[in-house]
Write a protein that holds these residues in place. Sequence first.
Motif: not given
Length: 173
Positions: A102-114
């Motif tokens: 919870e509250g943790r993300y892979y960098w690849r999941d953040l790339e491309g987000l507005e």
Amino acid sequence: MTETVDKPAFEPVLLGRIDGLFGVRGWVKVFSFTDPREAVLEYGPWWIRQDGAWRLMPVAEGRRHGKSLIARLEGCTDRDQAVSLLGSDVAVPADALPTPGEGRYYWRDLEGLEVVHRDGASLGKVAYVMETGAHDVLVIEGDRQRLVPFVPGEVILDVDLAKATIHVDWEWD
């Protein structure tokens, strides 16, 4: 089992790079992108990219050695074979990675987000994420490039992967 393909059926997630040799029995040094760095040894099977082609090469054995990581890949039994792996990327299929907490993300999941400021203004999209030591930083491309520290609860108000947005409280002028 060794398989070579130009483009794998999965999207490879880069976990490291082979950056050195260790001994004469096919061992290599691995620069890990994972945190903790030893975690790269837990994921598999490894796919190695050489000359633009991906090759399935599971880890036969691996361990931490001082400040480095060393590994021996299946089918690699001598230094000459290991030399051919120098500079190769190490990747795994995304489904080989654990689901982040919870509250943790892979960098690849953040790339491309507005990225949206708390006042509703769009700052652009996350081009990539970089590590600075103190915390990760979002590199945002929009009308100009912006660097926004990834500090949940302070700067990062909300990450909504379903809506592909990150809401921030960051002075951007």
